[in-house]
Design a protein around this motif. Structure first.
Motif, PDB file in Angstrom:
ATOM      1  N   LEU A   1      -5.085  11.832  -0.604  1.00 13.85           N
ATOM      2  CA  LEU A   1      -3.866  12.340  -1.218  1.00 13.85           C
ATOM      3  C   LEU A   1      -3.289  13.494  -0.413  1.00 13.85           C
ATOM      4  CD1 LEU A   1      -2.078  11.928  -3.722  1.00 13.85           C
ATOM      5  CD2 LEU A   1      -3.451  13.670  -4.878  1.00 13.85           C
TER       6      LEU A   1
ATOM      7  N   TYR B   1      -3.273   5.846   4.170  1.00 20.90           N
ATOM      8  CA  TYR B   1      -3.823   4.649   3.534  1.00 20.90           C
ATOM      9  C   TYR B   1      -5.320   4.656   3.862  1.00 20.90           C
ATOM     10  CZ  TYR B   1       1.129   3.482   4.290  1.00 20.90           C
ATOM     11  OH  TYR B   1       2.495   3.518   4.360  1.00 20.90           O
TER      12      TYR B   1
ATOM     13  N   ARG C   1      -4.950  -0.144 -10.478  1.00 24.16           N
ATOM     14  CA  ARG C   1      -4.520   1.024 -11.246  1.00 24.16           C
ATOM     15  C   ARG C   1      -2.991   1.126 -11.299  1.00 24.16           C
ATOM     16  NH1 ARG C   1      -5.845   7.116  -9.306  1.00 24.16           N
ATOM     17  NH2 ARG C   1      -8.021   6.517  -9.670  1.00 24.16           N
ATOM     18  N   ASN C   2      -2.329   0.549 -10.311  1.00 25.60           N
ATOM     19  CA  ASN C   2      -0.887   0.715 -10.187  1.00 25.60           C
ATOM     20  C   ASN C   2      -0.142   0.086 -11.367  1.00 25.60           C
ATOM     21  OD1 ASN C   2       1.572   1.410  -9.005  1.00 25.60           O
ATOM     22  ND2 ASN C   2       1.683  -0.502  -7.857  1.00 25.60           N
TER      23      ASN C   2
ATOM     24  N   ARG D   1       0.840  -1.210   0.000  1.00 24.39           N
ATOM     25  CA  ARG D   1       0.000   0.000   0.000  1.00 24.39           C
ATOM     26  C   ARG D   1       0.866   1.247   0.000  1.00 24.39           C
ATOM     27  NH1 ARG D   1      -3.149  -1.303   5.415  1.00 24.39           N
ATOM     28  NH2 ARG D   1      -1.194  -2.421   5.814  1.00 24.39           N
ATOM     29  N   ARG D   2       0.405   2.284  -0.687  1.00 24.99           N
ATOM     30  CA  ARG D   2       1.151   3.527  -0.794  1.00 24.99           C
ATOM     31  C   ARG D   2       0.345   4.690  -0.214  1.00 24.99           C
ATOM     32  NH1 ARG D   2       2.479  -0.149  -4.054  1.00 24.99           N
ATOM     33  NH2 ARG D   2       0.296  -0.239  -4.714  1.00 24.99           N
TER      34      ARG D   2
ATOM     35  N   GLU E   1      -3.355   6.615  -1.296  1.00 22.86           N
ATOM     36  CA  GLU E   1      -4.182   5.752  -2.141  1.00 22.86           C
ATOM     37  C   GLU E   1      -5.479   5.356  -1.443  1.00 22.86           C
ATOM     38  OE1 GLU E   1      -0.866   3.680  -5.056  1.00 22.86           O
ATOM     39  OE2 GLU E   1      -1.895   2.425  -3.584  1.00 22.86           O
ATOM     40  N   CYS E   2      -6.505   5.071  -2.267  1.00 23.98           N
ATOM     41  CA  CYS E   2      -7.814   4.621  -1.784  1.00 23.98           C
ATOM     42  C   CYS E   2      -8.031   3.170  -2.188  1.00 23.98           C
ATOM     43  CB  CYS E   2      -8.936   5.478  -2.377  1.00 23.98           C
ATOM     44  SG  CYS E   2      -8.994   7.165  -1.773  1.00 23.98           S
ATOM     45  N   TYR E   3      -8.526   2.367  -1.257  1.00 26.94           N
ATOM     46  CA  TYR E   3      -8.754   0.948  -1.493  1.00 26.94           C
ATOM     47  C   TYR E   3     -10.224   0.630  -1.231  1.00 26.94           C
ATOM     48  CZ  TYR E   3      -3.709   1.221  -1.054  1.00 26.94           C
ATOM     49  OH  TYR E   3      -2.397   1.586  -1.216  1.00 26.94           O
TER      50      TYR E   3
ATOM     51  N   ALA F   1     -11.040  10.850  -2.174  1.00 26.96           N
ATOM     52  CA  ALA F   1      -9.757  10.591  -2.838  1.00 26.96           C
ATOM     53  C   ALA F   1      -8.804  11.771  -2.668  1.00 26.96           C
ATOM     54  CB  ALA F   1      -9.989  10.312  -4.318  1.00 26.96           C
TER      55      ALA F   1
ATOM     56  N   SER G   1     -10.569   5.130  -7.100  1.00 25.51           N
ATOM     57  CA  SER G   1      -9.891   4.095  -6.308  1.00 25.51           C
ATOM     58  C   SER G   1      -8.643   3.585  -7.017  1.00 25.51           C
ATOM     59  CB  SER G   1     -10.835   2.916  -6.046  1.00 25.51           C
ATOM     60  OG  SER G   1     -11.946   3.320  -5.281  1.00 25.51           O
ATOM     61  N   HIS G   2      -7.606   3.336  -6.251  1.00 26.10           N
ATOM     62  CA  HIS G   2      -6.384   2.763  -6.818  1.00 26.10           C
ATOM     63  C   HIS G   2      -6.514   1.247  -6.967  1.00 26.10           C
ATOM     64  CE1 HIS G   2      -5.134   6.718  -5.414  1.00 26.10           C
ATOM     65  NE2 HIS G   2      -4.128   6.640  -6.262  1.00 26.10           N
TER      66      HIS G   2
END
Length: 541
Positions: free
Chosen positions: A432, A437, A502-503, A287-288, A291-293, A428, A474-475
């Motif tokens: 950012l 997370y 998305r990554n 996880r970065r 980002e949204c999960y 989102a 969402s990522h």
């Protein structure tokens, strides 16, 4: 000897308490430690005042003080002092001080005493104080925030004591923390004018505070003198008013040339923070920040249980501060379930654990005070939840946020889809901005064909409520699938599906099979699971 006539020479260490700089030496030879209260007369005779313990005493010193005078040396009128409740009086020690009251629920619960040598002392209920002057205002267009009480009085007086102004209680060094604790109050104003001291600490604090608000809300004022009161004393009061109206919106630097980022861009790319599920970490590279999960599943599939296991992992293994916003589960129930995941015991079911079991497990997740829960149940207003997330991050230091569920935030919207579109875009942007997370659960619409989700129906991106916005912002998107009506253990296994990556795009469509251990109450990766008997045969023990 009259100590009121002596002057401060220097501050240094205290032999009594070990403070490096709290012991003040005066021109008549006496000294006083503002940390422990130790007092030594000029003739060498010592006394020890329990300064810190006295803060728990009553507020008689404030009540007995003069409420009708002004502060002539500061050019502050009696009318302004009465507006804010500022008084001049003597402490029990005999020191003459200005007294600045701090309120809670409409009552004075503490006051800050300011001596002539800029010596400050809080008396009363001093934990997590409100802003100075906060009790006077309840919202509006502009709110001016200063670094000290005298500056707040100055700004108010220059505006005829009609318009909102407050001061932070602990100066520049505590401004961000103190404002975060009162964020609900600040959210009632359209503009926040930060009129901090013009020195380096004041301007650094102003920028730090400005970053806590949405772009365009916070503005930073510039003055020709160090602070508003210096302007007033210099006959430049009109410059303070101009500074309010000419305050510029805080805009962080954001344009860089490629040469400025090239060195960082060429470095090895690190993995992100791991998930509790090793196989998911390998698929997603972790996880970065920012980002949204998104997680979706039918009723009773176990999405909240998946979240709860993730929370326990972040707390105990990654040592992160975690903020939890469960809108469909009471906080006591949530606490039991998280503790159960941490301890590997089922604590939320009757007769499955003892009081001692629960106490020990709760102690595990309480260590370090890293877990913070929002006490709400059912539908909630998005603006309120957004403010809580900001406070969890800025005020409590949370890095990992779990929201269950997104759909509840649009419950009061006339058009749920449009409401979710707006909320998702803001969510989102918030992730950012705060560099967190952010995990959230979304309800699903019923499948148009095939079995329902509760009977193993496949989760698709188009089934997420507010799917367009969720898919856009969402990522990663994940789905949990399980046949809750299955007749055997294998058919009741949960399929964890990566719906969107998305990554890299490489994880999209990949699945992980999850089992549930009825003894520990934990989920596990069934694809990599080796039964105990087979493990003994394979490894010879």
């Amino acid at each position: 000897m009259n100590h009121e006539e002596s002057t401060l020479i220097r501050k240094g260490p205290c032999d009594e308490c070990g403070s490096s700089d709290a012991n003040a030496l005066y021109s008549d030879g006496h000294s006083h430690c503002f940390s422990c209260g130790h007092f030594e007369r000029g003739d060498g005779e010592t006394q020890h005042y329990t300064g810190r313990k006295k803060v728990a005493a009553n507020l008689d010193e404030y009540r007995d003080a003069d409420a009708d005078g002004g502060l002539p040396a500061r050019q502050i009128s009696a009318e302004t002092c009465r507006k804010f409740g500022v008084r001049v009086g003597k402490l029990n020690s005999g020191s003459v001080v200005h007294m600045y009251p701090y309120y809670k629920d409409g009552q004075v619960v503490a006051f800050k005493a300011r001596g002539k040598d800029k010596e400050f002392k809080f008396v009363g209920e001093t934990k997590h104080p409100q802003m100075f002057g906060q009790q006077l205002w309840s919202g509006g267009k502009k709110l001016v925030v200063t670094e000290g009480e005298i500056d707040a009085l100055t700004v108010s007086q220059l505006q005829g004591n009609k318009w909102p102004v407050v001061s932070v209680p602990n100066g520049a060094q505590g401004a961000k923390r103190d404002i975060a604790r009162q964020m609900d109050f600040f959210q009632q104003f359209e503009e926040i004018i930060l009129m901090f001291d013009q020195d380096e600490p004041g301007q650094a604090a102003a920028k730090e505070v400005a970053e806590m608000f949405e772009p365009g809300v916070a503005k930073i004022a510039s003055l020709p003198h160090k602070d508003p009161n210096d302007c007033l004393k210099a006959g430049a009061g009109e410059e303070v008013i101009k500074a309010i109206w000419n305050a510029k919106p805080y805009r962080p630097d954001g344009i860089v040339s490629i040469s400025e980022v090239a060195e960082e861009a060429e470095r090895e790319i690190p993995d992100g923070a791991p998930w509790w599920l090793d196989s998911l970490t390998k698929l997603t590279y972790g996880r970065r920040e920012g980002e949204c999960y998104a997680f979706g599943a039918g009723t009773g599939i176990g999405k909240t249980d998946w979240f709860t296991q993730g929370i326990a992992y972040d707390l105990l293994e990654l040592k992160l501060k975690v903020g939890v916003i469960y809108l469909e589960q009471p906080v006591v129930e949530t606490a039991r379930r998280i503790a159960g995941k941490a301890a590997g015991k089922i604590l939320h079911v009757p007769r499955k654990a003892t009081v001692e079991d629960r106490r020990a497990a709760l102690a595990m997740i309480s260590e370090g005070d890293n877990l913070h829960l929002y006490n709400s149940f059912g539908a909630a207003d998005w603006d309120v939840v957004k403010a809580k997330i900001r406070y969890m991050v800025h005020g409590l230091g949370c890095k990992s946020i779990y929201l269950d569920h997104l759909t509840a935030l649009a419950a009061n919207e006339e058009d749920e889809r449009r409401g979710l579109d707006q909320i998702m875009a803001e969510l989102a942007a918030l992730a950012l901005e705060l560099k967190i997370y952010l995990h959230f659960i979304s309800h699903l619409t019923r499948p148009k064909d095939g079995p329902p989700h509760e009977e193993g129906g496949r989760v698709k991106q188009t089934q997420f409520r507010g799917s367009n916005a969720i898919g856009m912002w969402s990522h990663f998107m994940f789905g949990l699938e399980r046949n809750t009506q299955g007749e055997d253990e294998e058919s009741r296994m949960t399929t964890f599906r990566v719906i969107k990556d998305r990554n890299t795009g490489q994880a999209t469509g990949k699945t992980i099979t999850l089992g549930y251990d009825t003894d520990t109450g934990r989920l596990y990766d069934a694809d990599g699971f080796v039964p105990e008997k087979e493990a003994e045969e394979a490894y010879g023990f």
